[in-house]
Write an enzyme that holds these catalytic residues in place. Structure first.
Site, PDB file in Angstrom:
ATOM      1  CE1 TYR A 112      -2.398 114.713  12.988  1.00 25.91           C
ATOM      2  CE2 TYR A 112      -3.875 114.853  14.863  1.00 25.91           C
ATOM      3  CZ  TYR A 112      -3.318 115.415  13.735  1.00 25.91           C
ATOM      4  OH  TYR A 112      -3.698 116.677  13.376  1.00 25.91           O
ATOM      5  CD  GLU A 113      -4.365 109.003   9.070  1.00 26.55           C
ATOM      6  OE1 GLU A 113      -5.217 109.348   9.906  1.00 26.55           O
ATOM      7  OE2 GLU A 113      -4.488 107.985   8.366  1.00 26.55           O
ATOM      8  N   GLY A 114      -0.244 107.603  11.739  1.00 28.05           N
ATOM      9  CA  GLY A 114       0.991 106.853  11.474  1.00 28.05           C
ATOM     10  C   GLY A 114       2.213 107.692  11.788  1.00 28.05           C
ATOM     11  CD  GLN A 171       3.176 108.113   7.426  1.00 33.82           C
ATOM     12  OE1 GLN A 171       3.000 107.936   6.224  1.00 33.82           O
ATOM     13  NE2 GLN A 171       2.224 107.925   8.325  1.00 33.82           N
TER      14      GLN A 171
END
Lengths: 592, 592
Positions: free
Chosen positions: A435-437, A442
């Site tokens: 999650y969050e990329g 990243q």
């Protein structure tokens, strides 16, 4: 059940010796903030974490959130814990005073957040997401929206959510379909969002959703996405939650971990359309999200540290207590005496201390941007924030997989039994690289936006700074071996950078092929660098007869172990980077 | 739900080109066994695996075994699947004809077992444990015990279990406390055993427990442990299950994975004492267990391959179907086109093919022992079995952690959702590095019993053989680069061996400190070696215009990828080995 105790000594060491928090605060005009205050804050947070939040971790796992008739029913005990959390002022630590915040540095908030995520990551996601909503509104909302929403979000009276993902739009936000149609002073939002963390609950009077959607005239792709506030309850004339808005949670996901955190499928506008208010300019929603992204990504990296620390404490306690092996005199001894168990514990400990150093140093760079004396300094620090953020997010969360897995392994057969709790941390940690990329996202951010876009200059600055640490190690007798290990890793980093810059243009598949190995290489290098700097400080303090020698000597051993066992991984990663994209792109789809 | 399809092409390639099964069978006088027969067997097993066992995998996870009033209630559908499994003769594949077996080579049984564990590892544990019981009784039981138990175990009419672990005796079997008191022609057993896989169920008329216990006059430690048969139902005069014995499952563990496999706490002798029959000589129980250990440990290594294959198939299907990304013409494309997704898939594929090659080559060495022409040849092959077994168990199961984790990662957010199934494989796989001896135990076995005890001679033989492959690669134009990669890894292996032999005596903590890194180094080296041999065969077949060029070219790419991305890890492992025990032993307990 293993208790959780905040590892205050290491946090204070990093804040004092690496971040040099007091000097920074003095220079930044934050005279009220000093080591004593920060220690008191950490102690108080540690108490709430240990006594209130940590015991609810197993409860949240076993009795996760459930979907009721009208609302999501959160885990028993969470609402009361949230009340204590809010009443103690923890939601407002780093927010601006204008909105009722305490204006503490981001790095202090980060050190405190480590505690919440260690104690109960599923719970702590709720204030973490709220912090993101606060930032979005504070940076991009109109004065009216700020006045209407910020005081209650900062006080924790309401919580916030981030609504990005849709069934067909995950990593690829260009595919977002949720609609926003102008309707007088507001918009009517309709569509479905998935994977919405803490999308609903009954712990507060309102839930403030930040939602990405498209206006009717929006261009295709990411340049046609706008950001909206959609409150669960519309505000009445007094600004209090009134009529229910047309947004609801229609189902909850059945997940591998973090069961205490409801992951909602949210439906907007099933009836008349959900009332939403535009945040920032039309079609600039993704830019608004990017403002928050550094913070949100560093926060998830921090979760990697937190869950690793929790897993380490539990494994260490087990290793000290579990008798398995008989001495010649017939007495039994604990498994911590076995070299391989010590190797596993040290891998956890060294990784965690490197992760903590990196998380806090990166968080402090955010403060240095905010308090920079001039635009040049601000830009320099912003460059470092930009560069370190994907490394913090990617490397810390990948390391959390290894560390929590070692936590299971040290428990042997008991590690596979759910009641032990080691497996819970392992399950909870698994979301962090996603999650969050994802780590892949990243890594692309790192090699693309953060390196190739500036011809590797930001990275060259970092490499030079690491080179200075190598020089200092080489002239510090007991740390010469560590200096060699860091020097080797640094050369691997320099070569990786050279290969990327030299070949990315000619080979469009190169960056994506090597990106994750590249990110991991720089994670180990940065972690090793900061542990080496820690060792330099520990050595100096020992020589000065200052500080706790037991702790400082352990720091030297931990840094040495990292240099011996973890930094050499950069060699293997460089070899993979050197191989480029050839074999990766060679197979036809059907040959897999 | 992703279907499971047996990867018959790769299995047949390994059996044909690396194991050279037909030549072996001809030389061993097994004229009936040929490639055609084996292909037919694999196809039939693949059908049962895909159609019957694989669909029950999710069911077993969601509706795991439960403890009823009198018996463990297995997952719905398992009893019927077991009936089909037994009626098709799969339980008797490799057993001796004397007991109703089909006398097929161990390597064929291993290739078939891969299918069961891929399709449904929780289910397949039951026949796997039975196979262990058959071996124990066949090697060490009296003629009377053999006649009474083997035909029914071989036919699958009854199943078997292994009762080793107790609450205070896990890796340290010296601490076993279960008692056996002589009582006429049998013994009365009393005590508690934990982690007993498939310790009870209703799928068959009897369950035959093999139990480690101590006689009253037993010396302390591992030299005082004896092995007993304790049937759930005592046999009547006709040899049929009669009165219930005093043994029962008193609780089931709540586990991270393999929920379909009941993990029992077994209580022996709560009332009058459980009737047991001595297997082998008194106090020689551990030696009996060692007979089976190579097979059991190779079987668990095989499970690492199987669960990895299952995870790969599911991830590959998802990567082909999941659209995420937009081309310039507006069309969307599947994530398999992203280099980083391809990197993850290739890491899975290359690891799996190396694992399969190593599992089958090691399994074939067991056959070469059994069919050796003379004692010298038998000893040579037995040495190779001894050496490879901890590597197969340790490395394959550690790789399964990485591969199943990549399976989750490729699914992105969906990977964290239980219904997707990727997380199930990840959870199931986590037991593999723990049971049947943790990776740490395997590694100690490798460096101690398998290397130091013979001054590294067995390992030197293996290294020389790998050296021959390097030589062949160096003179095969397209494989020169792979030859260099293997050569580097080989030198790392040689240096690791030298360091171990040179320093283990002077430093008692050395072996334990470096053992796991040592095992992993040799895992990568052996995997890379066998993929390199595969590449040599693939290259030769391509040049001869024989075989499927698509498959053979993919094999070349997979081997190359392994050489580029996985073999260099030996460099990092060697660095850690070179560091020795210093930092590992430096900390006092309270400094952790």
């Amino acid at each position: 059940m293993s208790d959780y105790v905040h590892p205050y000594r290491d946090t204070e060491f990093v804040l004092g010796e690496l971040v040099e928090l007091e000097r920074f605060c003095a220079e930044a005009g934050l005279q009220d903030v000093n080591g004593e205050l920060v220690s008191a804050i950490l102690a108080e947070a540690g108490r709430l974490g240990s006594e209130v939040l940590a015991p609810l971790n197993a409860v949240g796992d076993a009795q996760g959130a459930s979907l009721g008739e009208q609302h999501v029913e959160e885990t028993p005990g969470f609402a009361d814990a949230y009340r204590q959390f809010r009443e103690s002022g923890w939601t407002s630590l780093t927010a601006a005073e204008a909105w009722g915040g305490q204006n503490l540095p981001n790095v202090v908030g980060t050190a405190v957040n480590e505690i919440w995520h260690s104690a109960n990551m599923a719970f702590a996601l709720c204030p973490m997401l709220t912090q993101g909503a606060i930032e979005a509104i504070a940076h991009h909302g109109s004065a009216e929206l700020q006045a209407a929403y910020l005081p209650q979000l900062v006080s924790g009276e309401w919580t916030g959510t981030m609504n990005l993902t849709e069934p067909d739009a995950g990593s690829d936000l260009a595919a977002i379909k949720t609609k926003a149609v102008p309707n007088g002073d507001h918009y009517l939002i309709s569509g479905q969002k998935i994977f919405i963390t803490w999308g609903d609950h009954r712990m507060t009077d309102n839930v403030v959703h930040l939602v990405l959607a498209r206006l009717p005239d929006a261009p295709a792709g990411v340049k046609g996405i706008s950001l909206f506030i959609v409150p669960k309850y519309l505000l009445d004339a007094q600004g209090r939650p009134g009529a229910r808005n047309d947004v609801r949670c229609v189902s909850l996901e059945h997940k591998l971990g973090i069961h205490g955190s409801p992951t909602c499928v949210m439906s907007f506008g099933d009836k008349e359309g959900a009332v939403g208010y535009l945040v920032g300019e039309p079609h600039k929603g993704l830019a608004c999200m990017f403002t928050m992204m550094n913070h949100a990504r560093q926060s998830v990296g921090l979760q990697g540290l937190s869950i690793s620390e929790r897993a380490y404490q539990q494994a260490l306690q087990y290793a000290r207590e579990r008798l398995q092996g008989t001495r010649k005199d017939g007495s039994r001894f604990p498994i911590i005496e076995y070299p391989d168990v010590r190797r596993m514990l040290l891998t956890m400990k060294a990784s965690i201390e490197a992760m903590r150093a990196l998380a806090l140093v990166a968080a402090a760079e955010v403060d240095r941007v905010a308090h920079a004396q001039d635009p040049t300094a601000a830009a320099r620090h912003q460059g470092r924030v930009d560069l370190l953020t994907p490394i913090v997010k990617g490397w810390l969360t990948e390391m959390a997989q290894e560390v929590t897995s070692l936590g299971v392994q040290i428990h042997g057969g008991m590690g596979f039994i759910e009641e032990t709790g080691a497996a819970r941390h392992y399950r909870d940690a698994r979301i962090l690289t996603i999650y969050e990329g994802t780590t892949g996202i990243q890594a692309l951010d790192l090699v693309g936006r953060k390196i190739l876009s500036n011809k590797g200059e930001l990275l060259a600055d970092l490499l030079d700074e690491i080179g200075e640490t190598v020089t200092r190690l080489e002239s510090t007798g007991p740390l010469v071996a560590l200096g060699l290990a860091l020097s080797d890793a640094l050369e691997n980093g320099r070569e990786a950078r050279r290969l990327l810059l030299a070949n990315a243009e000619a080979d469009p598949a190169l960056a994506g092929s090597i990106s994750v190995n590249f990110l991991m290489l720089f994670g180990y290098l940065c972690g090793g660098w900061l542990l080496a700097r820690s060792a330099l400080r520990a050595q100096a303090l020992l020589e000065a007869g200052s500080g706790d020698p037991q702790f400082l000597e352990a720091k030297l051993v931990t840094a040495r172990f990292f240099g011996e066992q973890l930094l050499p991984r950069t060699q293997a990663l460089l070899a993979a980077i050197r191989a480029g994209s050839g074999s990766i792109m060679a197979l036809a789809d059907e040959q897999f």
